[in-house]
Scaffold this active site. Structure first.
Site, PDB file in Angstrom:
ATOM      1  N   HIS A 168       0.939  -1.346  -0.147  1.00 57.96           N
ATOM      2  CA  HIS A 168      -0.122   0.017  -0.024  1.00 57.96           C
ATOM      3  C   HIS A 168       0.926   1.187   0.141  1.00 57.96           C
ATOM      4  CE1 HIS A 168      -3.360  -2.579   1.752  1.00 57.96           C
ATOM      5  NE2 HIS A 168      -3.873  -2.176   0.847  1.00 57.96           N
ATOM      6  N   CYS A 255      -2.857   0.627   9.639  1.00 57.16           N
ATOM      7  CA  CYS A 255      -4.109  -0.044   9.098  1.00 57.16           C
ATOM      8  C   CYS A 255      -4.775  -0.737   9.918  1.00 57.16           C
ATOM      9  CB  CYS A 255      -3.531  -1.663   8.490  1.00 57.16           C
ATOM     10  SG  CYS A 255      -1.933  -1.533   7.801  1.00 57.16           S
TER      11      CYS A 255
END
Ligand code: CIR
Length: 262
Positions: A168, A255
């Site tokens: 990511h 996250c």
């Protein structure tokens, strides 16, 4: 709209890891996370967020979705609005519908990404801009659809690129304050942060780049002494937290929560 809205938060939402976390997605085979140790790391994480004065809602584990502890990928909270995303990994797609009721209860209503794919881990919010990293999980259609939702909320959109081999965008960077981004050199060298002050990650400690600023402290994964010293020398108050279990399945500190103000 410069101010503190990218790092001053009244609330966070998090989801407990389940026993199924050992089946979480990962780019390379390796040791499975241990559910009990993960739970202990997660408790320390949510407690640390709470200690900044925020209200933290911890949702129950979802055994049917092994990666659902990484709640940031299923939704995005921005400008007082919760947006249900469309995560790009097939096994994670259902996490979006699963998180919606909790966010509806908190926000009253939610918006939904209607097309394309976006993982929240690819979205870095500053006070007035959303930097959205195209990646294996986030595509152009998703970027366009998300931009349409974010622009009326006061965010310009900048389409950027997650480096090849990096899961990511925010695996490699994190916000330190309204104008300062901490980033690996490989990401910063792409020029994607033009207009911001960039502090580059220390060579050999790139995995520390997935940090979060949450109210006064910066939360940094423990085990990165040079990064800790660098951030302290830049004047940041730093709290270190273990995220070793999350890292076994390619996750990090950012996250594991949705962060917002109401
Ligand atoms: C996955 O591959 O989707 C999870 N095992 C890890 C997700 C980490 N999330 C993030 O970096 N935002």
């Amino acid at each position: 709209m410069k101010g503190e809205r990218s790092w001053r938060f009244s609330h966070a939402v998090s989801r407990l890891p389940g026993e199924s976390i050992a089946s979480g997605l990962r780019a390379q085979a390796g040791t499975d996370p241990d559910p009990k140790t993960f739970l202990a790391e997660h408790r320390a994480y949510t407690r640390a967020l709470e200690e900044t004065g925020a209200k933290v809602t911890v949702l129950d584990a979802l055994e049917e979705f092994p990666d659902s502890v990484f709640i940031e990928d299923a939704a995005l909270c921005a400008g007082g609005t919760a947006i249900i995303l469309r995560p790009g990994a097939e096994s994670r797609y259902g996490e979006a519908a699963a998180v919606a009721p909790a966010l509806e209860a908190i926000f009253g209503s939610v918006k939904r990404l209607e097309r394309g794919f976006v993982d929240g881990g690819d979205v870095l919010l500053t006070d007035d801009e959303a930097l959205i990293g195209m990646s294996e999980r986030t595509d152009q259609e998703g970027v366009d659809a998300l931009s349409e939702i974010l622009e009326p909320l006061g965010y310009r959109t900048r389409t950027v690129h997650t480096p090849p081999g990096v899961l990511h965008f925010k695996s490699d960077c994190g916000l330190l304050d309204s104008n300062t981004i901490f980033s690996t050199a490989r990401l910063a060298n792409s020029g994607c942060f033009e207009g911001y002050r960039v502090i580059e990650a220390v060579a050999g400690e790139e995995a520390a780049a997935n940090l979060i600023r949450f109210n006064d402290p910066v939360f940094l994964r423990s085990g990165f002494p040079k990064t800790l010293a660098l951030l302290q020398s830049e004047g940041y108050k730093v709290i270190t937290l273990s995220a070793d279990q999350a890292a076994l399945v390619d996750g990090g500190l950012s996250c594991m929560s949705l962060r917002f103000s109401l």
